[in-house]
Each structure stands twice: as C-alpha cells, then as structure tokens.
Design a protein around this motif. Sequence first.
Motif, mmCIF file in Angstrom:
data_model
loop_
_atom_site.group_PDB
_atom_site.id
_atom_site.type_symbol
_atom_site.label_atom_id
_atom_site.label_comp_id
_atom_site.label_asym_id
_atom_site.label_seq_id
_atom_site.Cartn_x
_atom_site.Cartn_y
_atom_site.Cartn_z
ATOM 1 N N GLN A 200 0.824 -1.202 0.000
ATOM 2 C CA GLN A 200 0.000 0.000 0.000
ATOM 3 C C GLN A 200 0.861 1.257 0.000
ATOM 4 O OE1 GLN A 200 -3.480 0.152 -0.349
ATOM 5 N NE2 GLN A 200 -3.031 -1.965 -0.919
ATOM 6 N N MET A 201 0.216 2.363 -0.241
ATOM 7 C CA MET A 201 0.936 3.615 -0.446
ATOM 8 C C MET A 201 1.289 4.303 0.876
ATOM 9 S SD MET A 201 0.694 3.392 -3.667
ATOM 10 C CE MET A 201 1.155 4.953 -4.425
ATOM 11 N N VAL A 202 2.243 5.196 0.782
ATOM 12 C CA VAL A 202 2.551 6.080 1.898
ATOM 13 C C VAL A 202 1.896 7.415 1.578
ATOM 14 C CG1 VAL A 202 4.373 7.250 3.171
ATOM 15 C CG2 VAL A 202 4.780 4.968 2.255
ATOM 16 N N SER A 203 1.057 7.885 2.480
ATOM 17 C CA SER A 203 0.482 9.198 2.215
ATOM 18 C C SER A 203 1.069 10.205 3.192
ATOM 19 C CB SER A 203 -1.036 9.162 2.334
ATOM 20 O OG SER A 203 -1.416 8.674 3.591
ATOM 21 N N LEU A 204 0.989 11.415 2.811
ATOM 22 C CA LEU A 204 1.665 12.471 3.534
ATOM 23 C C LEU A 204 0.628 13.320 4.254
ATOM 24 C CD1 LEU A 204 4.614 13.269 3.638
ATOM 25 C CD2 LEU A 204 4.180 14.839 1.770
ATOM 26 N N ARG A 205 0.837 13.511 5.542
ATOM 27 C CA ARG A 205 -0.107 14.330 6.294
ATOM 28 C C ARG A 205 0.519 15.690 6.577
ATOM 29 N NH1 ARG A 205 -4.445 14.128 9.927
ATOM 30 N NH2 ARG A 205 -4.863 11.964 9.445
ATOM 31 N N GLN A 206 -0.211 16.708 6.189
ATOM 32 C CA GLN A 206 0.248 18.071 6.459
ATOM 33 C C GLN A 206 -0.940 18.894 6.907
ATOM 34 O OE1 GLN A 206 2.152 19.522 2.922
ATOM 35 N NE2 GLN A 206 4.200 19.017 3.684
ATOM 36 N N ASN A 207 -0.870 19.403 8.119
ATOM 37 C CA ASN A 207 -1.951 20.224 8.653
ATOM 38 C C ASN A 207 -3.325 19.576 8.458
ATOM 39 O OD1 ASN A 207 0.117 22.108 9.000
ATOM 40 N ND2 ASN A 207 -0.268 22.935 6.957
ATOM 41 N N GLU A 208 -3.480 18.392 8.990
ATOM 42 C CA GLU A 208 -4.778 17.721 8.964
ATOM 43 C C GLU A 208 -5.213 17.319 7.565
ATOM 44 O OE1 GLU A 208 -6.579 16.975 11.929
ATOM 45 O OE2 GLU A 208 -4.615 17.606 12.651
ATOM 46 N N GLU A 209 -4.357 17.524 6.597
ATOM 47 C CA GLU A 209 -4.768 17.232 5.226
ATOM 48 C C GLU A 209 -3.866 16.150 4.659
ATOM 49 O OE1 GLU A 209 -5.585 19.744 1.215
ATOM 50 O OE2 GLU A 209 -5.261 20.887 3.070
ATOM 51 N N ILE A 210 -4.489 15.220 3.942
ATOM 52 C CA ILE A 210 -3.709 14.174 3.292
ATOM 53 C C ILE A 210 -3.407 14.621 1.874
ATOM 54 C CG2 ILE A 210 -3.655 11.760 2.646
ATOM 55 C CD1 ILE A 210 -4.278 11.587 5.401
ATOM 56 N N VAL A 211 -2.151 14.654 1.531
ATOM 57 C CA VAL A 211 -1.820 15.051 0.173
ATOM 58 C C VAL A 211 -1.139 13.893 -0.548
ATOM 59 C CG1 VAL A 211 -1.627 17.499 0.634
ATOM 60 C CG2 VAL A 211 0.352 16.041 0.979
ATOM 61 N N LYS A 212 -1.406 13.803 -1.811
ATOM 62 C CA LYS A 212 -0.810 12.749 -2.604
ATOM 63 C C LYS A 212 0.558 13.209 -3.075
ATOM 64 C CE LYS A 212 -1.543 10.442 -7.029
ATOM 65 N NZ LYS A 212 -0.789 9.234 -6.785
ATOM 66 N N MET A 213 1.515 12.323 -2.916
ATOM 67 C CA MET A 213 2.856 12.677 -3.367
ATOM 68 C C MET A 213 2.957 12.517 -4.872
ATOM 69 S SD MET A 213 5.626 11.427 -0.636
ATOM 70 C CE MET A 213 4.945 9.830 -0.302
ATOM 71 N N SER A 214 3.632 13.424 -5.481
ATOM 72 C CA SER A 214 3.805 13.349 -6.922
ATOM 73 C C SER A 214 5.089 14.056 -7.319
ATOM 74 C CB SER A 214 2.617 14.015 -7.610
ATOM 75 O OG SER A 214 2.975 14.431 -8.900
ATOM 76 N N LYS A 215 5.886 13.350 -8.089
ATOM 77 C CA LYS A 215 7.132 13.962 -8.538
ATOM 78 C C LYS A 215 6.860 15.064 -9.550
ATOM 79 C CE LYS A 215 9.461 10.148 -9.322
ATOM 80 N NZ LYS A 215 10.499 9.220 -9.835
#
Length: 552
Positions: free
Chosen positions: A366-381
């Motif tokens: 499964q993926m690693v998701s990034l949490r920033q200020n209560e928000e989940i953001v999708k990582m993308s190069k």
Amino acid sequence: MDTTPLEVLKESIFHLLRAGHDLPAGDPVPFRIGPSPERKFGHFSTNVAMAYAKVLKTPPRQIALSLVKGLEALPDIESVSIEGAGFINMLLKPSYFQERVLRILQGEYTANFSLFPPDPIQIEFVSANPTGPLTIGHGRQAVLGDVLSSVFQKAGAALTREYYFNDAGKQMKLLSRSLWVRYNRLCGSEYEIPEGGYHGEYLSGIAEGLYREKGDAYRDRWDDSIEALFTERAKNEIFQMIKRTLESIGIRFDVYYTEGSLFRDGTVDEVLRQLRDREALYEKDQALWFKTSDFEEDQDKVLIRSDGMPTYFLTDIAYHYAKYRRGFSKVYDIWGADHHGHIARMNAAMRALGIPEGFFNVILHQMVSLRQNEEIVKMSKRSAHFVSLDELVQKVGKDAVRYFFAMVDKDSQFEFNIDLALSRSMDNPVYYVQYAVARIHSLFENARNKGLLFAEFQNINRLDSEDETFLIRDLLLFPEIIREICATQQIHRLTNYLYGLAYAFHNYYTGHVFVDLKQPELSNARLNLASACQKTIAEGLKLLGVSAPERM
RNA sequence: GUGCCCGUAGCUCAAUUGGAUAGAGUAUUAGACUCCGGAUCUAAAGGUUGUGGGUUCAAAUCCCACCGGGCACGCCA
C-alpha cells in the motif's frame, strides 16, 4: 538447517494422532503449533484437536485427551494440559532448552535454510524512473524489497536484486523539455514547462551545471539532438542521485536493466513477432492493440500508438519476456498499490507468450500518504509535492529509516507525519532492539573487567528456571519467522519478533544478575544465554539491514 | 459506476493468517535495586475491532449489505 524445532514437535504430534485414530484419506488437516500466549499455558500449544474434530467426528477435548498419554511419554515433555475448547498445552523439560541453546550458539538456527529450489529467482523493486529524487514512498518499497530479498536468501534462494531503469519513452521527453525550460530561464528566456512536465527544484541544479559548462549555447534552440543531449544529462545526473540515496540506506542492486536495451537487442521486435504469430494483435485507429480480453478480464491495450511510439506496456512485456529468457525460474515484481491494475494485463501478456503460470509474481504494497496540517496530500514527482527519502535519512539516519518502513504491514497504507517522524526519532523502536545488543556486549566487558573467564558452551545445565526456558523458547522461534515471511512476504513480522525478543531479554536482565563472582558457574551459564540472545537478535537486524552496535 | 486494498485504545501500529481474557509503543498517572548501561523495568487507566446480518466448537480475521478512506480504471508510466 532443514527442520525447525517446532516442525519436529509438530511431526511427533501428528504421529501420535495417526497412531490413535483412523484418519480419513486425503490431505491432512492443517493445524498449528506455536508459543503459548501465556506462561500458565506452558511453552507451546497446539490446536490439533480442534482442527481434527470435524473429520474425526469427535469432540475436540476427547481428541486432546487421547493424545495426552503419548505426549507425556515423549522424552522432552515435562507435562501436558488441556484448556479451553481443546487446546493442548505443553511444558517442556529444561534439558530440551539447554540442548537447543547449544545449537543456537553453534549457529544452527540462524544458518541458511533450503526452502527454495536452487533455480535462480529475481526480485525487482524500486525501478523508479530517473525523473526525480526518491521519495519516502520509494523508501518503503526499497526497504520491503531489500529485506524480503535478504530473507529469501536466508531461506536458500539464489536471488538477484534488480532495478529496471526507464530511460526511453515519453516521460524522458517531458523531462528533457522541463530541463531545457529551466536552462533557458537561466539564459534569460522564459518558456512554459510542458503539460505533465516536471516542476521539481532538483532540475534547477542540473540546469545550473549545464549553464556553467555551456553558457547559452542552447538558448532558444530546440531540435532532436539538443533534446537527446538534455535527456542524457537529466537522466544521468538524476540516476546518480538515486543510486547515492539507495546507497545511503544500504541498498545495492545486482543488476540495473535499461529499457533502451530492449529496443537495441531486438527483444521488443521479437515480442511483437511472437504475439502476431499467436494472433494476439490487431490494428485499430492506426494503433496496434493487444487482445488482453482474450486472456483476462480486462480491456484491450495499445502497444504502439498511432504516432508510432511504443507504449510503456509494450516495453514492460518485452522486459518480462527477457527475464524469462534470461533463465529465471520465478520473478517477483514489487509494486505499489497504484499499479495493481497492471497485473491482469501483464498476466495476459505472459500467457499469450506461452510463459508458464507462476513465473511472474507481483508483491503489492500500500501507499505512503503524507499528512500536512490535517490534510492528506498525494505525493507526486511531477507536481514536486513530496518528501524526499534523502531528507528523512539525513534527519533520522539509516537504521531508523529502515526499521521504520519495515515495521508496518505492507498491506496497510500509512500516513506519514513528517514532523512526528522527525521530532520523535529517539522513540524509534529500533533503538530498543539495538540497546539489547549493546547491553549484552557490555555484560561481557563487565565480566572481563571483573576477571570472570567466559567459557562458551559450558555450564548450560544451570539454565533451568522458568525465566530461562521461556527466554530460550522465544529464541527458537527465529526460523519460524523466516518461514512465515517467505510464505506471506510480510517483513514486519521480523520487526515484531525482534521487538518481542528484546523485550524478553530486557525483562530477564532486570530480574537476574549475569556477572556474580560468587557464582561463577551460574554466571557463565547466563552469559551463554546472553550470547545466544545476541546472536539471534543480531542475525535479525542483519536481515533488516540495521546495524547491531556494541555501544550506543 | 466497476475492480483491488483498508477501517482496531486519543495518536502510530500489532494480533502466531479462524483460536484462549484483542496487545505494544506513544501520550496521561503512580512506582523500581547505593549493584552488570535508567535508550531499561513494574503497574494503573484507555475498546460495542466503522454499522447491521450470516457461516461454526470458535470471527478483528471468512461471506453478504451498507457507511467511511485510499488506489486503479488513458494511444500516461
């Protein structure tokens, strides 16, 4: 090593069962033997009675009762009890554990297994395109692949670690142009980064180097040869960057296989020829299609676009065909969950090419998701929205990073909270496990300082208390963990196990004195036990690629 | 909409792959040998395992339906 301690016990239990009951024909019913959940249930317990209740048409407790006598007659068994619905709990004699401590000290249980046939196999992982630095998402896969490889090797696999390097195709074109835009910005000319292009800062650095060397030689100029030059430049520099990152967490690949080579050596043409011969291709709208739907529940896919450019799918088929031709008996691809849709069509292609079932295997995570200020953001190069693996390694170090990624079940997606990961680095359980090793080392130092001469393999018969037999019991589980990981690919079982072992040791340590000059024989026995613990934990850490320091 | 993965303590995660009283860390609280490394140990507190059904000796785990989250469904890779 061929047979684990638990397998030996299991075999004895099955013999007794067969001796006392008429087992129906057919496959034996699988049952389990494992460490008992609590000390009051003995060292090991088995659910064999419950497992066989149905086929023997006999209540579990009755089956359990029928086995008690035979079990008690076994030389290693101290006592047997039946609990609950029909669990058989066994307490083993100290002599059993004493004998096994010797085997641990001799390295028997940490030696290589022979679970795998001798044929070469391959694990392919990371395989990130050289379009940007590795992210923490890649970090998870890198650690999963590397640890799994080590465990497979421990289990006897003849294994190759491989990285597939996409150095051709559309993404490279976008990368090249994105770099060129950066470069022109330095020259004073403004262009738009193309749709789907790369926005990351790392391209600026590469552009600066190019500008320093070549001045504004390519300002406002764009043709095929310049594109090729920018592609080369970006690709090489980024790939070196990736290699350095992997190196920093102790990962090296045996083979880097390039996409471009598949065109040069004719594999792509060969695959097209074969698919055509098997009538698995057709043309539509000026494009060449593969009849995926003939083989799998999936839609047909384009192999060559209407503009003549091959798709990623075509080269990927060729790549896996090449793997087969190279003589691997089995290959494992480690993919993120975002690629799972690709599995069916890859299987379809393998089938269309006549490659045997079971050759191609995918291990999903499964993926690693990034949490920033209560928000989940999708990582993308492409959007430059990610946390780089380098950043994490620099802040918390190789050992913590590896342990951190290894400890989460590959099937769980986990939210990565960067602030938490960085601020609590000292709470990483890796230090807890490493501390056990360091502690044991200092025990031996202490013994030396006090003038106690350590004699390996001696006085083992003094290890006879409950605290000791249970600690040894835990040590004996190491080979089981290796087997389980081979069966499930869940490397987090190893970190779980090591943590539990470290806990058992720390616990024992607190309650017992190891170096006591008034009791030299007991001290020597306990130092042997400590040594067995150290050996086992160190072996586990080695598989994780984590150091086992003597001092921290 | 279709397919795959997931939902467990405030938070991050386990649970021997269908097993015994669902456990650790963290955060909170209270403790530990003048002695081998306190990066340790002991304890308290924290739960209707998203919801509702079903399968059986036994369900967090398997099946069905909902709810919620992630991912994929391109002539991108």
